[in-house]
Write an enzyme that holds these catalytic residues in place. Sequence first.
Site, PDB file in Angstrom:
ATOM      1  CB  ALA A 287      -0.958   0.072   1.093  1.00  0.00           C
ATOM      2  CG  ASP A 288       3.773   1.418   2.962  1.00  0.00           C
ATOM      3  OD1 ASP A 288       2.842   0.563   3.033  1.00  0.00           O
ATOM      4  OD2 ASP A 288       4.579   1.492   3.888  1.00  0.00           O
TER       5      ASP A 288
END
Length: 387
Positions: free
Chosen positions: A168-169
Amino acid sequence: MTRRLCLKLILAATAGIAAGCANIGAGSGTDLRTPTRAEVVADLVRANDYWQRQHAPQQWAFWDVAAYHTGNMAAHALTGNAAWRDYSTAWAEHNRWRGAGSDNRAEWKYSYGETPDHVLFGDWQTCFQVYADLYQLDGRKDPRRIARAREVMEYQMGTPNSDYWWWADGIYMVMPVMTKLYKATGDARYLAKMNEYFTYADRLMFDPDAGLYYRDAKYIYPKHKSSNGGKDFWARGDGWVFAALATTLAELPPDDPSRPLLVDRFRRMAAALKPVQQDGGYWTRSLLDPGHAPGPESSGTAFFTYAYAWGINNGYLARADYGPTALRGWQFLSRVALQSDGRLGYVQPIGERAIPGQVVDQESTAPFGVGAFLLAATEIARLVDTP
């Protein structure tokens, strides 16, 4: 009725829904109010000047520091403070306008890694956002500022792979790079590949029932569960995504075919995050299971606050629905997380999940948390300044 008066009436109606200044755990505050733009900017200046006094710009170009600089550039855009621009320029010069340093393309990797050969790993590409912003601010448009960014991203776009954003980052780290380099070059491949990479990430990590993103494939339910047996969505991980959607939509051409999906995800995240905001204005590290890792956390909260305020300011979110959410987040950030000397506390250390028992308190700080705070401040300043 003016929009400012409308917002004040909404906040008056929600007074007593806590800001949590006296008791951040119980959320007993009853003084939720609309700050002035001057107050917000003063908090922004206090936090940013403190950080820059404590840290020389000669730091590496990896994500943790680069994410600070994305916030610093937003703060510069709001205030015009030339010293802040110069600080990021000095950092870029120290890193020779590069991320990971390898020039041997045969060894370039995009698995996790902090070494020079991990050129295609998104955490080494976050810096390209800042370089692209500094390129646009340069009257000469010095091509050296984005030469390495173009080399890396154009090589990457020439591969058949779509799975570059597998955590996700990475969506925050790289998706805005694509719109910024499109703006700098006019090369439509940047937008096409952005859509391709985001579609892969979305299919991998988005939970349509929850309206939130898992941090990566390891944490998808039911393979991974929170302490109480439920879905475990990490606040900062979802903060990266929510903030990335805002930053990307801000620069995406209006007719780009990826816009409907990005807007849908942005609005679904806004709706999903609102009811799990704690009374104290913050979000806990495990979003749906506050007991998993209880207590306030400022980096996820700052990213959420930034995205909510940006969405309201740009017409994607209704002020009546989300204005109090944004301002409760800001009240926690400015009155609890921000210390009197300018230090930002309650930042969960580097990691990838909510960790039960981990200490996160007013002494806990990190560059990426300060960057998120600066992003939030810039949009809250615009929110309260809107007539």
